[in-house]
Motif scaffolding. Structure first.
Motif, PDB file in Angstrom:
ATOM      1  N   HIS A 105      53.272  56.536  57.353  1.00  0.00           N
ATOM      2  CA  HIS A 105      54.178  57.666  57.133  1.00  0.00           C
ATOM      3  C   HIS A 105      55.113  57.902  58.313  1.00  0.00           C
ATOM      4  O   HIS A 105      56.132  58.563  58.182  1.00  0.00           O
ATOM      5  CB  HIS A 105      53.375  58.939  56.822  1.00  0.00           C
ATOM      6  N   LEU A 106      54.763  57.343  59.492  1.00  0.00           N
ATOM      7  CA  LEU A 106      55.632  57.509  60.670  1.00  0.00           C
ATOM      8  C   LEU A 106      56.891  56.657  60.555  1.00  0.00           C
ATOM      9  O   LEU A 106      57.847  56.862  61.282  1.00  0.00           O
ATOM     10  CB  LEU A 106      54.875  57.116  61.949  1.00  0.00           C
ATOM     11  N   PHE A 107      56.843  55.677  59.664  1.00  0.00           N
ATOM     12  CA  PHE A 107      57.959  54.729  59.575  1.00  0.00           C
ATOM     13  C   PHE A 107      58.630  54.753  58.203  1.00  0.00           C
ATOM     14  O   PHE A 107      59.320  53.830  57.840  1.00  0.00           O
ATOM     15  CB  PHE A 107      57.471  53.315  59.911  1.00  0.00           C
ATOM     16  N   LYS A 108      58.404  55.841  57.446  1.00  0.00           N
ATOM     17  CA  LYS A 108      59.010  55.957  56.115  1.00  0.00           C
ATOM     18  C   LYS A 108      60.488  56.269  56.244  1.00  0.00           C
ATOM     19  O   LYS A 108      60.891  57.036  57.116  1.00  0.00           O
ATOM     20  CB  LYS A 108      58.315  57.096  55.342  1.00  0.00           C
ATOM     21  N   GLY A 109      61.293  55.684  55.368  1.00  0.00           N
ATOM     22  CA  GLY A 109      62.717  55.988  55.366  1.00  0.00           C
ATOM     23  C   GLY A 109      63.430  55.345  56.542  1.00  0.00           C
ATOM     24  O   GLY A 109      62.905  54.433  57.177  1.00  0.00           O
ATOM     25  N   ASP A 110      64.655  55.850  56.828  1.00  0.00           N
ATOM     26  CA  ASP A 110      65.460  55.254  57.890  1.00  0.00           C
ATOM     27  C   ASP A 110      65.038  55.742  59.259  1.00  0.00           C
ATOM     28  O   ASP A 110      65.132  55.028  60.245  1.00  0.00           O
ATOM     29  CB  ASP A 110      66.952  55.621  57.683  1.00  0.00           C
ATOM     30  N   LYS A 111      64.597  57.001  59.303  1.00  0.00           N
ATOM     31  CA  LYS A 111      64.327  57.603  60.613  1.00  0.00           C
ATOM     32  C   LYS A 111      62.897  57.307  61.068  1.00  0.00           C
ATOM     33  O   LYS A 111      61.971  57.298  60.265  1.00  0.00           O
ATOM     34  CB  LYS A 111      64.534  59.111  60.540  1.00  0.00           C
ATOM     35  N   VAL A 112      62.760  57.073  62.366  1.00  0.00           N
ATOM     36  CA  VAL A 112      61.426  56.942  62.925  1.00  0.00           C
ATOM     37  C   VAL A 112      60.958  58.335  63.312  1.00  0.00           C
ATOM     38  O   VAL A 112      61.685  59.112  63.925  1.00  0.00           O
ATOM     39  CB  VAL A 112      61.443  56.005  64.157  1.00  0.00           C
ATOM     40  N   ASP A 113      59.749  58.663  62.894  1.00  0.00           N
ATOM     41  CA  ASP A 113      59.166  59.969  63.190  1.00  0.00           C
ATOM     42  C   ASP A 113      59.135  60.196  64.708  1.00  0.00           C
ATOM     43  O   ASP A 113      58.713  59.314  65.452  1.00  0.00           O
ATOM     44  CB  ASP A 113      57.745  59.988  62.604  1.00  0.00           C
ATOM     45  N   PRO A 114      59.587  61.355  65.175  1.00  0.00           N
ATOM     46  CA  PRO A 114      59.574  61.611  66.634  1.00  0.00           C
ATOM     47  C   PRO A 114      58.169  61.555  67.227  1.00  0.00           C
ATOM     48  O   PRO A 114      58.011  61.385  68.436  1.00  0.00           O
ATOM     49  CB  PRO A 114      60.171  63.021  66.752  1.00  0.00           C
ATOM     50  N   ARG A 115      57.166  61.669  66.383  1.00  0.00           N
ATOM     51  CA  ARG A 115      55.791  61.610  66.913  1.00  0.00           C
ATOM     52  C   ARG A 115      55.407  60.207  67.390  1.00  0.00           C
ATOM     53  O   ARG A 115      54.439  60.057  68.127  1.00  0.00           O
ATOM     54  CB  ARG A 115      54.808  62.137  65.870  1.00  0.00           C
ATOM     55  N   VAL A 116      56.186  59.196  66.975  1.00  0.00           N
ATOM     56  CA  VAL A 116      55.954  57.852  67.522  1.00  0.00           C
ATOM     57  C   VAL A 116      56.164  57.887  69.038  1.00  0.00           C
ATOM     58  O   VAL A 116      55.393  57.317  69.809  1.00  0.00           O
ATOM     59  CB  VAL A 116      56.893  56.807  66.871  1.00  0.00           C
ATOM     60  N   PRO A 167      45.839  61.056  67.038  1.00  0.00           N
ATOM     61  CA  PRO A 167      46.845  61.926  66.441  1.00  0.00           C
ATOM     62  C   PRO A 167      47.714  61.148  65.456  1.00  0.00           C
ATOM     63  O   PRO A 167      47.934  59.954  65.640  1.00  0.00           O
ATOM     64  CB  PRO A 167      47.692  62.381  67.630  1.00  0.00           C
ATOM     65  N   ALA A 168      48.183  61.837  64.433  1.00  0.00           N
ATOM     66  CA  ALA A 168      49.106  61.308  63.428  1.00  0.00           C
ATOM     67  C   ALA A 168      48.446  60.372  62.418  1.00  0.00           C
ATOM     68  O   ALA A 168      49.059  60.032  61.414  1.00  0.00           O
ATOM     69  CB  ALA A 168      50.318  60.617  64.057  1.00  0.00           C
ATOM     70  N   ALA A 169      47.195  59.976  62.653  1.00  0.00           N
ATOM     71  CA  ALA A 169      46.557  59.042  61.718  1.00  0.00           C
ATOM     72  C   ALA A 169      46.204  59.753  60.417  1.00  0.00           C
ATOM     73  O   ALA A 169      45.715  60.883  60.426  1.00  0.00           O
ATOM     74  CB  ALA A 169      45.305  58.445  62.347  1.00  0.00           C
ATOM     75  N   ARG A 170      46.446  59.055  59.319  1.00  0.00           N
ATOM     76  CA  ARG A 170      46.059  59.574  58.021  1.00  0.00           C
ATOM     77  C   ARG A 170      44.572  59.320  57.796  1.00  0.00           C
ATOM     78  O   ARG A 170      44.084  58.212  58.038  1.00  0.00           O
ATOM     79  CB  ARG A 170      46.852  58.862  56.927  1.00  0.00           C
TER      80      ARG A 170
END
Lengths: 541, 345
Positions: free
Chosen positions: B314-325, B187-190
């Motif tokens: 894409h899970l670690f883009k920007g300041d926020k960590v994606d909740p899917r982590v 899941p979540a993989a590009r």
């Protein structure tokens, strides 16, 4: 050859396809400098001798060790092992007990009677060494190996210098010194005892020596002015420890105060305990973290019941008591008097305030420079007087046995070159195998084999050795904890992990080589090398 | 009793991997000069068969090329060299055998994308008919050819208990056709077909399948997962599988530097992190029951694994960590709980 329909090529192996042309970086096998070797004042190649010990070939390990240091059984007892402080394993679990393995090898050599080979050819040159302490013995050994005739003139009755007259028996049994010195004299080194050299120039002329190495040590106790009553008993540490060897045991009494904070102060306090003193109190003007003595030695002393009065100076000594003033550290860490006074009952006071060098033998030497009580030497260990070299405690340095042994080796190499009219150029040092160069996943977790420590009670009542040795099984185990930093130990990882089958295994002892015809330069071998012995180098494109 | 010789008393042949513990430098490495020769891995031997030899056209740091040599060399040794391989279409086939070259050094057949298991069944049947009992058969393919396209043939091979060892090299996608999603893509993989678009970019949660579990459900004699990060474990499993007749399945985690967007030298490191996070559980099952698991040695959070791969960038883009982590960490935690991957503290 007939080809089927639509086929124009012969079938064949992929070996025709030289994938090495894809590479932008190439892996290269390197030998990096292990931190233990880099830290050793005697310049031992520790990783190399542990490597031999790991396979149980203790004689080969001992021979590798003694290429640099002829005194492993002594060193295994008294060295403060800076190697272990530098050991990369310390970041994984605990540093490898290098010192205890060294001692095991040294003891094994004495037990098995392994000796040094005599030099194959004689140079015909004569070298005089003054002093049979660690640096003198080390220089003698290395010069003899290089084929020179060596004579040591020693003022004392026995060899060892401060190792015998400064380090107590419970840390270094005397038969160990005798055993390791005998191996050196068996090579043909002559030692003359009870010969004090008063005039070095004259002695060299008389004996037709081509060069001299001075290693007289620092045996004169420093004094501090302390007002003392006529009946007060004030001694110095050097003569107390020295008299332990002369048969006439020093009379210290039931309550002993030792003044000073170095290892010698601890040695005296622990010796006093063993001589039957009920109370041995060290008076030191600063705090524990400022103490020059090694903490583990302080810890052993405290366990034996030695007391320490921190932040105190002795103001006055009378018969049966001393006056002590409490000190305070100022902002820069220097002790300042507070005026608070107390008295301590004591039968004797021993001053352990450091030692000076007896420089009288150098009076008639032109060109020789003395600075702050020690002899100035160049990077090649030569004094201002051509052909006269010096080392050990009499030159500016940290005063330890290991540093002295290192001086002896270094001086020997320079003396050898000087005798041939050349200059000795040490080989360039390899890059340091720092912790970040390792892949520690491949090392198993294992605690250090702790040297068995004799029970406190037994220790204080006798002069038996305090720290015990390893036996064969745990010495082997300890040796195998070595990570072999920076040096291939033939674990086959590179050979295994290459996706392109481009590492060629050359067989035991011969390591590996890369097949650059097919190596694509992925870098997996370098990443998975446990010990950092592969470097990725950009290809010249 | 006489004092044991430490060189021999601590390790005796057959005591297996655990006894190697004594050798501080030999437990996890490929080989070691201090270990007796019969305890060394197949890969450490100068005489390994190199079933997959140099000159193949896999990318730099290819996990599949490595996993295939590990597995087939071990099977070759176990079969005394009497081994035939059937290969599904996929990376492994394409990069090893661009006509007219082949990097294989054993009898090797290329099947269609989806029928490697059926072809291997046929080869095994042929050998049986010819009375060549000593000849063993392996089928191999990537996750696409196994979990998607070849599943029906594979299930048939399992269900009939055909005498084939099927090895799946799992790189979690269709890599040689341009990194498309497979049912083994996490899941979540590009991938090219699960692009970084929309609210929840990358592969969708709640999809995909575990073929090892499907294999276990067939109650075949032997199922195992393995990893290129643990050679000794992998070799032991292939050796064990080769000692059994009937349908066997081994799935090996083989990181793909290209498809995962990782540096070529990180291949083994990534495979190791997949195990140490609980992302890729390593276990063995016999006749429908899980019999052993490879415990986590030094547990690490899943972020350490994800951050090395551009497919999760894409899970670690920007300041926020994606909740899917957190959901991926929960997946690891669920694996750890299900298989008991951690020793009780």
């Amino acid at each position: 050859m007939e080809h089927p329909y639509a086929i124009t090529l012969d079938v064949g192996t992929s070996l025709a396809n030289h994938t090495g042309s894809w590479r932008t970086k190439r892996p290269v096998y390197v030998d990096r400098l292990p931190p233990c070797n880099a830290a050793c004042p005697a310049g031992e190649n520790i990783q190399a001798w542990l490597f031999r010990a790991e396979s149980g070939d203790y004689e080969a390990a001992w021979r590798k060790l003694t290429e640099n240091n002829p005194l492993p059984a002594i060193m295994g007892r008294v060295c403060y092992h800076p190697c272990q402080g530098a050991c990369n394993r310390g970041e994984v679990d605990e540093a490898v007990g290098i010192n205890s393995v060294e001692r095991f090898l040294g003891d094994e050599a004495l037990k098995q009677g392994w000796g040094f080979d005599k030099p194959e050819t004689e140079s015909g040159k004569r070298v005089l060494i003054v002093g049979a302490g660690p640096s003198g013995l080390s220089a003698a050994y290395h010069l003899r190996r290089l084929g020179h005739q060596v004579t040591i003139k020693e003022a004392g009755p026995l060899p060892g210098g401060m190792m015998r007259f400064g380090i107590p028996k419970y840390r270094l049994p005397r038969e160990i010194i005798d055993g390791e010195v005998k191996r050196i004299t068996d090579m043909g080194v002559a030692i003359e005892y009870g010969v004090k050299v008063d005039d070095i120039a004259e002695t060299m002329r008389e004996g037709r020596f081509d060069a001299a190495f001075l290693a007289v040590g620092a045996h004169i106790a420093k004094r501090a002015y302390i007002p003392a009553g006529a009946a007060a008993r004030v001694l110095d540490a050097v003569s107390v420890l020295h008299s332990m060897e002369d048969g006439e045991k020093p009379m210290l009494g039931r309550r002993v105060v030792v003044y000073g904070g170095g290892n010698t102060a601890l040695d005296v306090a622990r010796t006093a305990k063993r001589l039957g003193a009920e109370e041995a109190v060290i008076v030191y003007r600063r705090t524990r973290d400022k103490m020059p003595a090694h903490d583990f030695e302080l810890e052993e002393a405290l366990q034996e019941g030695v007391l320490v009065k921190w932040l105190s100076t002795i103001r006055n000594v009378e018969e049966g008591e001393i006056t002590v003033e409490r000190m305070e550290l100022d902002a820069s860490g220097f002790p300042q008097p507070t005026g608070e006074i107390e008295t301590l009952a004591t039968d004797s006071v021993v001053l352990a305030l450091g030692q000076d060098v007896d420089l009288s033998l150098l009076d008639n030497v032109p060109g020789l420079e003395i600075d702050k009580g020690v002899v100035k030497v160049g990077p090649n260990m030569m004094t201002g007087a051509p052909g006269i070299f010096a080392g050990g405690d009499m030159v500016p340095s940290e005063r330890t046995v290991t540093v002295a042994v290192g001086h002896g080796k270094k001086a020997a190499r320079h003396i050898d070159a000087w005798l041939r009219g050349e200059t000795y150029e040490p080989a360039e040092k390899h890059e340091l195998a720092s912790f970040d160069k390792l892949n520690t996943w491949y090392y198993d977790d294992a605690p250090r084999t702790i040297q068995p420590v004799l029970a406190d009670v037994r220790r204080t009542s006798t002069f038996e050795e305090v720290v015990g040795g390893l036996d064969e099984t745990n010495a082997l185990y300890e040796a195998r904890r070595c990570l072999s930093c920076g040096n291939c130990f033939e674990c086959d990882n590179c050979y295994g992990v290459c996706p392109d089958n481009s590492v060629i295994k050359l067989g035991p002892g011969n390591r590996f080589k890369f097949n650059y015809d097919y190596c694509k330069g992925c870098g997996v071998c370098a990443a998975e090398c446990p010990c950092g012995a592969i470097q990725m180098v950009p290809e010249a494109i | 009793m006489e004092k044991d010789n430490p060189m021999t008393s601590e390790t005796t042949p057959g005591d297996g991997v655990q006894k190697l513990h004594f050798y501080q430098k030999g437990t996890f490495t490929v080989g070691n000069r201090l270990v007796s020769s019969d305890e060394r891995s197949v890969q450490s031997s100068i005489d390994r068969s190199n079933a997959l030899t140099c000159g193949h056209r896999a990318c730099q740091g290819c996990g599949e090329a490595l996993g295939a040599r590990y597995a087939i060399d071990t099977a070759m040794e176990a079969a005394g060299g009497n081994l035939i391989a059937v290969n599904a279409t996929g990376c492994l086939e394409v990069f090893t055998t661009p006509y007219p070259e082949s990097a294989w050094q054993l009898p090797w057949l290329h099947s269609l994308f989806g029928n490697a298991a059926a072809v291997a069944t046929g080869v095994a049947a042929a050998m049986r008919v010819k009375g060549r009992r000593e000849v063993r058969v392996v089928a191999q393919g990537g996750d696409g050819g196994t979990t998607d396209i070849g599943l029906q043939c594979l299930s048939g091979m399992f269900e009939r208990n055909d005498d084939v060892l099927y090895i799946c090299y799992d790189n979690e996608g269709y890599m040689n056709t341009g990194v498309q999603r497979s049912s083994a893509t996490p899941p979540a993989a590009r991938t090219a077909t699960t692009p970084v678009l929309g609210d929840e970019p990358g592969n969708v949660f709640g999809t995909g399948k575990s073929v090892p579990k499907i294999a276990v459900a067939h109650e075949i004699p032997y199922v195992a997962t393995a990893t290129v990060a643990d050679l000794r474990d992998l070799e032991a499993k292939v050796k064990k599988a080769m000692s059994i007749h009937g349908a066997r399945y081994i799935q090996i985690d083989v990181p793909c530097p290209l498809g995962w967007g990782a540096a070529s030298h990180e291949t083994i490191h990534l495979a190791r992190l997949a195990v140490e996070t609980g992302f890729y559980p390593i276990f063995e099952a016999e006749h429908g029951r899980v019999t052993s698991v490879r415990k986590i040695r030094h547990q690490v959070p899943v972020t350490e694994y994800l951050k090395l791969q551009k497919r999760f960038a894409h899970l670690f883009k920007g300041d926020k960590v994606d909740p899917r982590v957190a959901r991926l960490q929960a997946r690891c935690d669920a694996n750890i709980a299900e298989y008991g991957l951690l020793d009780a503290a």
